[in-house]
Motif scaffolding. Structure first.
Motif, PDB file in Angstrom:
ATOM      1  N   THR A 194      40.153  -2.363  15.702  1.00 31.36           N
ATOM      2  CA  THR A 194      40.382  -2.696  14.292  1.00 31.36           C
ATOM      3  C   THR A 194      39.646  -1.701  13.410  1.00 31.36           C
ATOM      4  O   THR A 194      38.731  -1.000  13.873  1.00 31.36           O
ATOM      5  CB  THR A 194      39.896  -4.130  13.992  1.00 31.36           C
ATOM      6  N   GLN A 195      40.031  -1.617  12.159  1.00 33.67           N
ATOM      7  CA  GLN A 195      39.459  -0.619  11.258  1.00 33.67           C
ATOM      8  C   GLN A 195      37.985  -0.874  10.994  1.00 33.67           C
ATOM      9  O   GLN A 195      37.575  -2.004  10.726  1.00 33.67           O
ATOM     10  CB  GLN A 195      40.205  -0.607   9.923  1.00 33.67           C
ATOM     11  N   VAL A 196      37.204   0.196  11.057  1.00 31.10           N
ATOM     12  CA  VAL A 196      35.791   0.150  10.695  1.00 31.10           C
ATOM     13  C   VAL A 196      35.548   1.254   9.668  1.00 31.10           C
ATOM     14  O   VAL A 196      35.768   2.437   9.949  1.00 31.10           O
ATOM     15  CB  VAL A 196      34.872   0.347  11.910  1.00 31.10           C
ATOM     16  N   THR A 197      35.127   0.869   8.484  1.00 30.84           N
ATOM     17  CA  THR A 197      34.911   1.826   7.398  1.00 30.84           C
ATOM     18  C   THR A 197      33.638   2.623   7.630  1.00 30.84           C
ATOM     19  O   THR A 197      32.610   2.076   8.051  1.00 30.84           O
ATOM     20  CB  THR A 197      34.808   1.090   6.052  1.00 30.84           C
ATOM     21  N   VAL A 198      33.693   3.923   7.347  1.00 29.69           N
ATOM     22  CA  VAL A 198      32.497   4.758   7.423  1.00 29.69           C
ATOM     23  C   VAL A 198      31.744   4.640   6.096  1.00 29.69           C
ATOM     24  O   VAL A 198      32.263   5.004   5.036  1.00 29.69           O
ATOM     25  CB  VAL A 198      32.856   6.236   7.679  1.00 29.69           C
ATOM     26  N   LEU A 199      30.546   4.096   6.158  1.00 27.71           N
ATOM     27  CA  LEU A 199      29.684   3.997   4.983  1.00 27.71           C
ATOM     28  C   LEU A 199      28.400   4.750   5.315  1.00 27.71           C
ATOM     29  O   LEU A 199      27.371   4.161   5.620  1.00 27.71           O
ATOM     30  CB  LEU A 199      29.377   2.537   4.648  1.00 27.71           C
ATOM     31  N   ARG A 200      28.486   6.073   5.317  1.00 29.36           N
ATOM     32  CA  ARG A 200      27.325   6.871   5.699  1.00 29.36           C
ATOM     33  C   ARG A 200      26.231   6.715   4.651  1.00 29.36           C
ATOM     34  O   ARG A 200      26.405   7.072   3.484  1.00 29.36           O
ATOM     35  CB  ARG A 200      27.693   8.348   5.845  1.00 29.36           C
ATOM     36  N   SER A 201      25.124   6.170   5.075  1.00 29.94           N
ATOM     37  CA  SER A 201      24.019   5.908   4.155  1.00 29.94           C
ATOM     38  C   SER A 201      23.560   7.194   3.486  1.00 29.94           C
ATOM     39  O   SER A 201      23.594   8.279   4.083  1.00 29.94           O
ATOM     40  CB  SER A 201      22.846   5.268   4.901  1.00 29.94           C
ATOM     41  N   ALA A 202      23.140   7.071   2.252  1.00 30.54           N
ATOM     42  CA  ALA A 202      22.704   8.234   1.484  1.00 30.54           C
ATOM     43  C   ALA A 202      21.697   7.787   0.431  1.00 30.54           C
ATOM     44  O   ALA A 202      21.504   6.589   0.197  1.00 30.54           O
ATOM     45  CB  ALA A 202      23.906   8.924   0.821  1.00 30.54           C
ATOM     46  N   PHE A 203      21.044   8.776  -0.176  1.00 25.14           N
ATOM     47  CA  PHE A 203      20.066   8.517  -1.222  1.00 25.14           C
ATOM     48  C   PHE A 203      20.514   9.190  -2.516  1.00 25.14           C
ATOM     49  O   PHE A 203      21.223  10.200  -2.490  1.00 25.14           O
ATOM     50  CB  PHE A 203      18.692   9.082  -0.842  1.00 25.14           C
ATOM     51  N   ASP A 204      20.048   8.653  -3.629  1.00 26.42           N
ATOM     52  CA  ASP A 204      20.238   9.312  -4.915  1.00 26.42           C
ATOM     53  C   ASP A 204      19.291  10.513  -4.933  1.00 26.42           C
ATOM     54  O   ASP A 204      18.070  10.343  -4.989  1.00 26.42           O
ATOM     55  CB  ASP A 204      19.891   8.333  -6.041  1.00 26.42           C
ATOM     56  N   PRO A 205      19.800  11.748  -4.851  1.00 25.56           N
ATOM     57  CA  PRO A 205      18.922  12.918  -4.737  1.00 25.56           C
ATOM     58  C   PRO A 205      17.917  13.047  -5.870  1.00 25.56           C
ATOM     59  O   PRO A 205      16.735  13.324  -5.629  1.00 25.56           O
ATOM     60  CB  PRO A 205      19.900  14.096  -4.721  1.00 25.56           C
ATOM     61  N   ALA A 206      18.377  12.847  -7.100  1.00 24.14           N
ATOM     62  CA  ALA A 206      17.480  13.016  -8.239  1.00 24.14           C
ATOM     63  C   ALA A 206      16.341  12.004  -8.195  1.00 24.14           C
ATOM     64  O   ALA A 206      15.167  12.351  -8.424  1.00 24.14           O
ATOM     65  CB  ALA A 206      18.258  12.886  -9.549  1.00 24.14           C
ATOM     66  N   GLU A 207      16.665  10.762  -7.895  1.00 27.69           N
ATOM     67  CA  GLU A 207      15.638   9.720  -7.836  1.00 27.69           C
ATOM     68  C   GLU A 207      14.649   9.985  -6.698  1.00 27.69           C
ATOM     69  O   GLU A 207      13.432   9.864  -6.879  1.00 27.69           O
ATOM     70  CB  GLU A 207      16.294   8.354  -7.649  1.00 27.69           C
ATOM     71  N   PHE A 208      15.165  10.352  -5.529  1.00 26.36           N
ATOM     72  CA  PHE A 208      14.287  10.601  -4.392  1.00 26.36           C
ATOM     73  C   PHE A 208      13.361  11.784  -4.661  1.00 26.36           C
ATOM     74  O   PHE A 208      12.150  11.713  -4.423  1.00 26.36           O
ATOM     75  CB  PHE A 208      15.134  10.876  -3.140  1.00 26.36           C
ATOM     76  N   GLN A 209      13.923  12.871  -5.158  1.00 28.84           N
ATOM     77  CA  GLN A 209      13.130  14.076  -5.355  1.00 28.84           C
ATOM     78  C   GLN A 209      12.101  13.937  -6.465  1.00 28.84           C
ATOM     79  O   GLN A 209      11.026  14.536  -6.402  1.00 28.84           O
ATOM     80  CB  GLN A 209      14.069  15.261  -5.627  1.00 28.84           C
ATOM     81  N   SER A 210      12.387  13.105  -7.449  1.00 27.67           N
ATOM     82  CA  SER A 210      11.435  12.934  -8.553  1.00 27.67           C
ATOM     83  C   SER A 210      10.150  12.242  -8.105  1.00 27.67           C
ATOM     84  O   SER A 210       9.111  12.370  -8.759  1.00 27.67           O
ATOM     85  CB  SER A 210      12.081  12.129  -9.688  1.00 27.67           C
ATOM     86  N   ALA A 211      10.202  11.524  -6.990  1.00 26.66           N
ATOM     87  CA  ALA A 211       9.027  10.796  -6.501  1.00 26.66           C
ATOM     88  C   ALA A 211       8.190  11.612  -5.522  1.00 26.66           C
ATOM     89  O   ALA A 211       7.093  11.188  -5.142  1.00 26.66           O
ATOM     90  CB  ALA A 211       9.466   9.500  -5.829  1.00 26.66           C
ATOM     91  N   LEU A 212       8.664  12.781  -5.095  1.00 28.25           N
ATOM     92  CA  LEU A 212       7.945  13.579  -4.104  1.00 28.25           C
ATOM     93  C   LEU A 212       6.646  14.137  -4.658  1.00 28.25           C
ATOM     94  O   LEU A 212       6.599  14.633  -5.784  1.00 28.25           O
ATOM     95  CB  LEU A 212       8.826  14.737  -3.629  1.00 28.25           C
ATOM     96  N   LEU A 213       5.596  14.080  -3.854  1.00 30.23           N
ATOM     97  CA  LEU A 213       4.329  14.716  -4.219  1.00 30.23           C
ATOM     98  C   LEU A 213       4.372  16.187  -3.831  1.00 30.23           C
ATOM     99  O   LEU A 213       4.989  16.549  -2.823  1.00 30.23           O
ATOM    100  CB  LEU A 213       3.166  14.048  -3.489  1.00 30.23           C
ATOM    101  N   PRO A 214       3.700  17.060  -4.576  1.00 31.30           N
ATOM    102  CA  PRO A 214       3.610  18.465  -4.172  1.00 31.30           C
ATOM    103  C   PRO A 214       2.878  18.587  -2.838  1.00 31.30           C
ATOM    104  O   PRO A 214       2.164  17.674  -2.414  1.00 31.30           O
ATOM    105  CB  PRO A 214       2.803  19.108  -5.310  1.00 31.30           C
TER     106      PRO A 214
END
Length: 367
Positions: free
Chosen positions: A160-180
C-alpha cells in the motif's frame, strides 16, 4: 476540533521522534489545537516543549497486552474511545507501529477522525500488524515514513502507498541558534585552539556504533596526540564506553559529554561530525551537522546516500580499519569545501519546503 499527537513514551530515548512530530505539527495550516498523549513516561522528561499533554502512565505489559492485560484490552479500548470523542479530535497522529497496534482498532470505528501513522525507523511488522493496517479504511488512513528508503521498504511489505515525509529543519531558524566555534568549544570544556576535534552525537546504544568508533579513533589518533573526540549523548552503554576510554591509548583524547539540551547549538565546535550508526530511519544528526556547515563522515547506509549522494563520505558498516583510514583522510581534506558540497547535496531550503508541503497534505488529507 483538535489534533491528537499520540507518542509511545516521553524521555531522552524518544527525543528525535518527538522532534519530528513537533516539526510536522508546526506546519499545520490553519493552526488547530494540539494535545499530545504520552502512553508511557512524563512530559517533564521530554527534551522539547510538548505543549498540552495527557499522560496515560501505562506499563509495558499494558501496552503490549501481556498477562491479564490481554483480557482487559476491551476496557482499555473503551477508555481510549471515550477520550477521543471527548477531545473532539479530527486528526490523530500516531508514532509508529507500536502505537498503531493499540489505537487503530479503536479508531477504525470513528470514521470522523483522520489517522496518520509516522514510521521513524526499521519496523518489525508481524502478520497481525500487516492485517491491521490493510484492513483499516484507506479513506481515513495515511502512512508516512521519514525517508524514501524506509517508505519503499514499507510499501513493498504492505502493498500500500507510503508517503515520503523526509524530516527537515528550518535552515534559518536552526542556523540562527548556532554558537560560534570558540564559544561552542568553551561550552563543551574544550580548548578554543586549533586542536582537531571530531564530534559524534547520539544515544549511547549499540546501534549507534560508538564502540567501534572508539577503536577506529584510537588507531587514527595514535600519531596525533592533540586530536580529540567528543561524544554527546547518554544511554545504557556509557559504562562500557567509559571503561574503554580509560585505556592508555585513549586517555585524555575522548570526552563523553553526556546528554545536552543545547547540543543543536554546538556543532561548530567540531571539525568533522562522525556518524558510525549501523541502522537509522533517517539520521537527523547528519542534517544538523550539515546545516551548521560541518562536514560529515558516515556509515554506508542507504538513508545517508539518499540525502547526500556522491557528496557523502562513507565507510562500510562495522569496519574499524576503514573508519580509522577515513578519519585520517578527513583530517587532511579541505573541510570547508567538503561541507559546502554536502550542503548543496542536502539542499536544506528545498528539503524544508518539501517537508512543509507534505506535512500539511498529510494533516489535511489533501494528497
Amino acid at each position: 476540533m483538535s489534533v491528537i499527537n499520540v507518542m509511545w513514551a516521553g524521555g531522552a530515548p524518544f527525543a528525535s521522534v518527538h522532534k519530528v512530530h513537533n516539526q510536522i505539527l508546526s506546519r499545520m495550516e490553519p493552526a488547530l489545537p494540539v494535545q499530545t498523549w504520552l502512553l508511557r513516561g512524563s512530559a517533564a522528561a521530554c527534551q522539547i516543549d510538548m505543549g498540552a499533554a495527557l499522560e496515560w502512565n501505562m506499563t509495558s505489559a499494558q501496552l503490549k497486552g501481556r498477562h491479564i492485560w490481554r483480557l482487559l484490552k476491551p476496557l482499555l479500548h473503551r477508555r481510549f474511545r471515550q477520550a477521543l470523542i471527548d477531545s473532539d479530535a479530527r486528526v490523530v497522529l500516531l508514532d509508529g507501529i507500536g502505537v498503531a497496534r493499540i489505537l487503530l482498532p479503536v479508531l477504525k470505528d470513528l470514521p470522523q477522525i483522520r489517522v496518520v501513522v509516522i514510521f521513524h525507523g526499521a519496523t518489525r511488522l508481524d502478520p497481525a500488524s500487516r492485517e491491521l493496517i490493510r484492513g483499516f479504511p484507506a479513506s481515513h488512513l495515511s502512512l508516512a515514513a521519514v525517508s524514501q528508503t524506509l517508505a519503499m521498504s514499507l510499501q513493498d511489505e504492505l502493498g500500500t502507498q507510503v508517503t515520503v515525509l523526509r524530516s527537515a529543519f528550518d535552515p534559518a531558524e536552526f542556523q540562527s541558534a548556532l554558537l560560534p566555534r570558540e564559544a561552542a568549544r568553551i561550552r563543551l570544556g574544550l580548548p578554543a585552539s586549533d586542536t582537531r576535534v571530531f564530534g559524534a552525537v547520539g544515544r549511547l546504544v549499540d546501534s549507534k556504533g560508538f564502540a567501534g568508533l572508539l577503536e577506529a579513533f584510537g588507531q587514527a589518533a595514535a600519531r596525533h596526540p592533540d586530536w580529540r573526540l567528543v561524544i554527546v549523548g547518554e544511554g545504557p552503554r556509557r559504562e562500557a564506553l567509559q571503561a574503554r576510554i580509560a585505556q592508555p591509548d585513549l586517555t585524555g583524547k575522548v570526552l563523553l559529554a553526556g546528554h545536552r539540551d543545547d547540543v543543536a547549538t554546538l556543532y561548530k565546535a567540531f571539525d568533522w561530525v562522525l556518524i558510525p550508526s549501523v541502522d537509522e530511519g533517517l539520521g537527523l544528526i547528519l542534517q544538523e551537522a550539515i546545516l551548521a556547515r560541518v562536514p560529515v563522515l558516515a556509515s554506508e547506509l542507504a538513508v545517508f546516500h539518499e540525502q547526500l549522494g556522491d557528496a557523502g563520505w562513507y565507510v562500510p558498516l562495522n569496519d574499524e580499519g576503514g573508519w580509522s583510514d577515513a578519519i585520517e583522510r578527513a583530517a587532511q581534506a579541505p573541510a570547508d569545501t567538503v561541507a559546502a558540497g554536502q550542503y548543496q547535496a542536502l539542499a536544506p531550503e528545498e528539503a524544508w519546503s518539501s517537508f512543509t508541503r507534505t506535512a500539511r497534505q498529510l494533516i489535511s488529507g489533501c494528497q
